[in-house]
Scaffold this active site. Structure first.
Site, short mmCIF file in Angstrom:
data_model
loop_
_atom_site.label_atom_id
_atom_site.label_comp_id
_atom_site.label_asym_id
_atom_site.label_seq_id
_atom_site.Cartn_x
_atom_site.Cartn_y
_atom_site.Cartn_z
N LYS A 13 3.07 -1.22 -4.81
CA LYS A 13 3.08 -0.89 -6.24
C LYS A 13 2.81 0.60 -6.48
O LYS A 13 3.54 1.27 -7.21
CB LYS A 13 2.01 -1.71 -6.99
CG LYS A 13 2.16 -3.22 -6.81
CD LYS A 13 1.08 -3.99 -7.54
CE LYS A 13 -0.33 -3.77 -7.04
NZ LYS A 13 -0.60 -4.26 -5.67
N ARG A 88 -4.13 -8.69 -14.06
CA ARG A 88 -4.42 -9.46 -12.84
C ARG A 88 -4.89 -10.87 -13.15
O ARG A 88 -5.14 -11.64 -12.22
CB ARG A 88 -5.52 -8.75 -12.05
CG ARG A 88 -5.04 -7.86 -10.91
CD ARG A 88 -6.28 -7.21 -10.31
NE ARG A 88 -6.21 -6.78 -8.95
CZ ARG A 88 -5.93 -5.53 -8.58
NH1 ARG A 88 -5.60 -4.62 -9.46
NH2 ARG A 88 -5.98 -5.20 -7.31
N ARG A 127 -3.31 2.68 5.22
CA ARG A 127 -3.08 3.49 4.00
C ARG A 127 -4.05 4.67 3.92
O ARG A 127 -5.22 4.55 4.18
CB ARG A 127 -3.27 2.59 2.78
CG ARG A 127 -3.41 3.36 1.48
CD ARG A 127 -3.15 2.50 0.28
NE ARG A 127 -4.04 1.37 0.14
CZ ARG A 127 -3.85 0.39 -0.77
NH1 ARG A 127 -2.82 0.42 -1.56
NH2 ARG A 127 -4.71 -0.60 -0.84
N ARG A 161 -9.66 4.38 1.38
CA ARG A 161 -10.49 3.60 0.47
C ARG A 161 -11.48 2.73 1.24
O ARG A 161 -11.09 2.11 2.24
CB ARG A 161 -9.59 2.70 -0.40
CG ARG A 161 -8.85 3.48 -1.46
CD ARG A 161 -7.78 2.69 -2.13
NE ARG A 161 -8.17 1.32 -2.50
CZ ARG A 161 -7.38 0.49 -3.17
NH1 ARG A 161 -6.19 0.87 -3.55
NH2 ARG A 161 -7.79 -0.72 -3.47
N ARG A 172 -9.22 -9.86 -1.37
CA ARG A 172 -8.35 -9.36 -2.45
C ARG A 172 -7.06 -10.19 -2.53
O ARG A 172 -6.56 -10.47 -3.60
CB ARG A 172 -8.06 -7.87 -2.21
CG ARG A 172 -9.30 -7.01 -2.51
CD ARG A 172 -9.27 -5.66 -1.83
NE ARG A 172 -8.14 -4.84 -2.19
CZ ARG A 172 -7.71 -3.80 -1.47
NH1 ARG A 172 -8.34 -3.46 -0.35
NH2 ARG A 172 -6.69 -3.10 -1.88
#
Ligand code: ADP
Ligand code: AMP
Length: 217
Positions: A13, A88, A127, A161, A172
């Site tokens: 996203k 969400r 990431r 992160r 998650r």
């Protein structure tokens, strides 16, 4: 044009939202980025949200819909909003409808990035982002063109992160499955949902999204 990019953590996203900002002048509205900024600034919202985010659980609907409402009052969002990581939950989807209609705006598309969950842990664990401009990278799938230098702004520091670890990613994903995926029928009933193959490479996913925005898919 206002769109939602919908998909589990690591679906792509943010990568696609940043590209649409650069190529189409739209504006990325990432509640995750907004919450991380609040945590960094030590605001009351940030202090409240930090432990929930570290655990990979969802911050309250009231908090996130509140920050999205404030953000929509900023004029740049008239250029076209890309909702990334919001809504969400069903309650957030209903709030978004109200927030947009109060401002005389509406959703054009809900673009679902269809992905295989097994691939997402690798995506999330690899990431990293530019510490200056936030451009996203990946250890294997998207390295900077010049090692150690951001392609976009030339900065040399990057960050990862704290919630991008295998254990938190599982939580998650479970949150996505339990609370976020069930909002798809709400948008399907409105005829807004378009699906793209999120397992394709970054350029191909982008091409599929562009075709939708250009009315060719
Ligand atoms: P999200 O915002 O949905 O959590 P990101 O856009 O941050 O996901 O993507 C997660 C990681 O996977 C990033 O490191 C990104 O560079 C990489 N990535 C994004 N899209 C793809 C893709 N189609 N194929 C391979 N890697 C991707
Ligand atoms: P993201 O950057 O979208 O992966 O979000 C990181 C974390 O921020 C999530 O795991 C949640 O704890 C929190 N968060 C972001 N957006 C929302 C939202 N719309 N509703 C609830 N929590 C959110």
């Amino acid at each position: 044009m206002n769109i939602i990019l919908l998909g589990p953590p690591g679906a792509g996203k943010g990568t696609q939202a940043k590209r649409l900002e650069q190529e189409r002048g739209m504006v990325q509205l990432s509640t995750g980025d907004m919450l991380r900024a609040a945590v960094k600034a030590g605001t009351p919202t940030g202090i409240q949200a930090k432990a929930v985010m570290d655990a990979g659980e969802l911050v309250s609907d009231a908090i996130v819909s509140g920050i999205i409402g404030e953000r929509l009052d900023m004029e740049d969002t008239l250029k076209g909003a890309i909702f990334d990581g919001y809504p969400r939950t069903a309650a957030q989807a209903e709030s978004l409808d109200v927030l947009l209609s109060e401002r005389g705006r509406q959703l054009d598309f809900v673009i679902e990035l269809e992905v295989n969950e097994d691939a997402l842990v690798e995506r999330v664990e690899g990431r990293f982002t530019c510490a200056n401009c936030g451009e996203g990278y990946h250890d294997k799938f998207k390295l900077p063109k010049v090692e150690g230098t951001c392609d976009v702004c030339g900065h040399h520091e990057f960050k990862r992160r704290p919630d991008d670890n295998a254990e938190t990613v599982r939580t998650r994903m479970a949150e996505y499955r339990a609370k976020t995926a069930p909002i798809l029928p709400f948008y399907e009933a409105k005829g807004l949902v378009k699906k793209v193959d999120g397992m394709a490479d970054i350029a191909e996913v982008g091409a599929q999204i562009d075709a939708i925005l250009d009315g060719k898919a």
